[in-house]
Enzyme design. Structure first.
Site, PDB file in Angstrom:
ATOM      1  N   SER A 192       0.802  -1.220   0.000  1.00  0.00           N
ATOM      2  CA  SER A 192       0.000   0.000   0.000  1.00  0.00           C
ATOM      3  C   SER A 192       0.838   1.275   0.000  1.00  0.00           C
ATOM      4  CB  SER A 192      -0.945   0.031   1.213  1.00  0.00           C
ATOM      5  OG  SER A 192      -0.217   0.090   2.420  1.00  0.00           O
ATOM      6  N   LYS A 214       0.516   4.687   7.074  1.00  0.00           N
ATOM      7  CA  LYS A 214      -0.081   5.514   6.033  1.00  0.00           C
ATOM      8  C   LYS A 214       0.375   6.969   6.192  1.00  0.00           C
ATOM      9  CE  LYS A 214      -2.725   2.383   4.036  1.00  0.00           C
ATOM     10  NZ  LYS A 214      -2.052   1.237   4.680  1.00  0.00           N
TER      11      LYS A 214
END
Length: 246
Positions: free
Chosen positions: A165, A203
């Site tokens: 990701s 993230k």
């Protein structure tokens, strides 16, 4: 922390900018680093840009600017070179690892020197996609060695990355990330975030009004939006360790 190839490419770009005023072409970079394709150069440049070492200048061919150099080069008097003569634009926070010379650094809590001035052993807590709070995956029996220059002040730990990701930020599956413990983050920083006291993820952090956005660095994944009471920052990314096989 830069990989060896990132370090070599940064030196090459800075040298060519200093000597000729323009960076090398992608073919020249590929040949100089002994890579088989230009896609590897694209990944290295993206990694250097994400870490705040270079800046791509828009609407100009072969336009790269060296924003900063690793501390060991700066200490030798090597200066960042530019082909534009421009100061870096304020593009907002990016992943900029703090590189501090070991002799200037106070002793680190939670990190034991393995060999003075060479490496520091950090606790390796587990895989970032484990879906558990950091406290739950903590395992003091595993450690990872990192250069002292990679660390700033305060507590640090390491996590193994699972998944893709964050690949566009140069963070790959199987990488080990070095995290500085903190409960706060600026917009654009890559953080370890605990969601609903259950799920841990790596993230990019952004505040959007009264909400918090956790952004992936992969177009195949969607940004997730949460209320501020659902997300707790547990640390920010300051370095990356990658092992190459073969």
């Amino acid at each position: 922390m830069l990989t060896r190839k990132q370090y070599e490419l940064l030196l090459l770009i800075n040298q060519r900018l200093s000597e000729a005023g323009v960076p090398p072409s992608f073919d020249e970079m590929k040949d100089a680093l002994g890579l088989k394709s230009k896609s590897g150069i694209h990944r290295l440049i993206t990694g250097l840009e994400e870490r705040g070492f270079i800046r791509r200048l828009p609407h100009r061919a072969r336009a790269l600017e060296v924003v900063r150099l690793p501390d060991n080069l700066a200490a030798q008097g090597v200066k960042p070179a530019s082909n534009a003569g421009l100061a870096p634009a304020d593009a907002g926070p990016r992943f900029r690892p703090q590189l501090v010379r070991g002799e200037q650094r106070a002793p680190l809590a939670g990190a034991a020197p393995a060999n003075a001035n060479e490496v520091v052993k950090l606790p390796l807590y587990g895989r970032i996609a484990a879906g558990l709070p950091i406290e739950a995956v903590r395992d003091t029996s595993n450690t990872v060695e990192v250069p002292p220059s990679l660390l700033g002040r305060g507590d640090h730990f390491a996590l193994e990355v699972a998944g893709d990701s964050m690949i566009e930020a140069g963070i790959l599956d199987g990488d080990t990330v070095v995290i500085q413990k903190t409960e706060t983050a600026d917009n654009g920083q890559i953080v370890v975030a605990l969601i609903d006291e259950q799920e841990v993820t790596l993230k990019r952090f952004r505040r959007r009004g009264a909400s918090i956005a956790l952004e992936p660095a992969n177009k195949a994944y969607e940004t997730r939006i949460f209320g501020p009471d659902r997300v707790r920052v547990q640390g920010k990314l300051v370095g990356l360790v990658r092992k190459f096989d073969g």
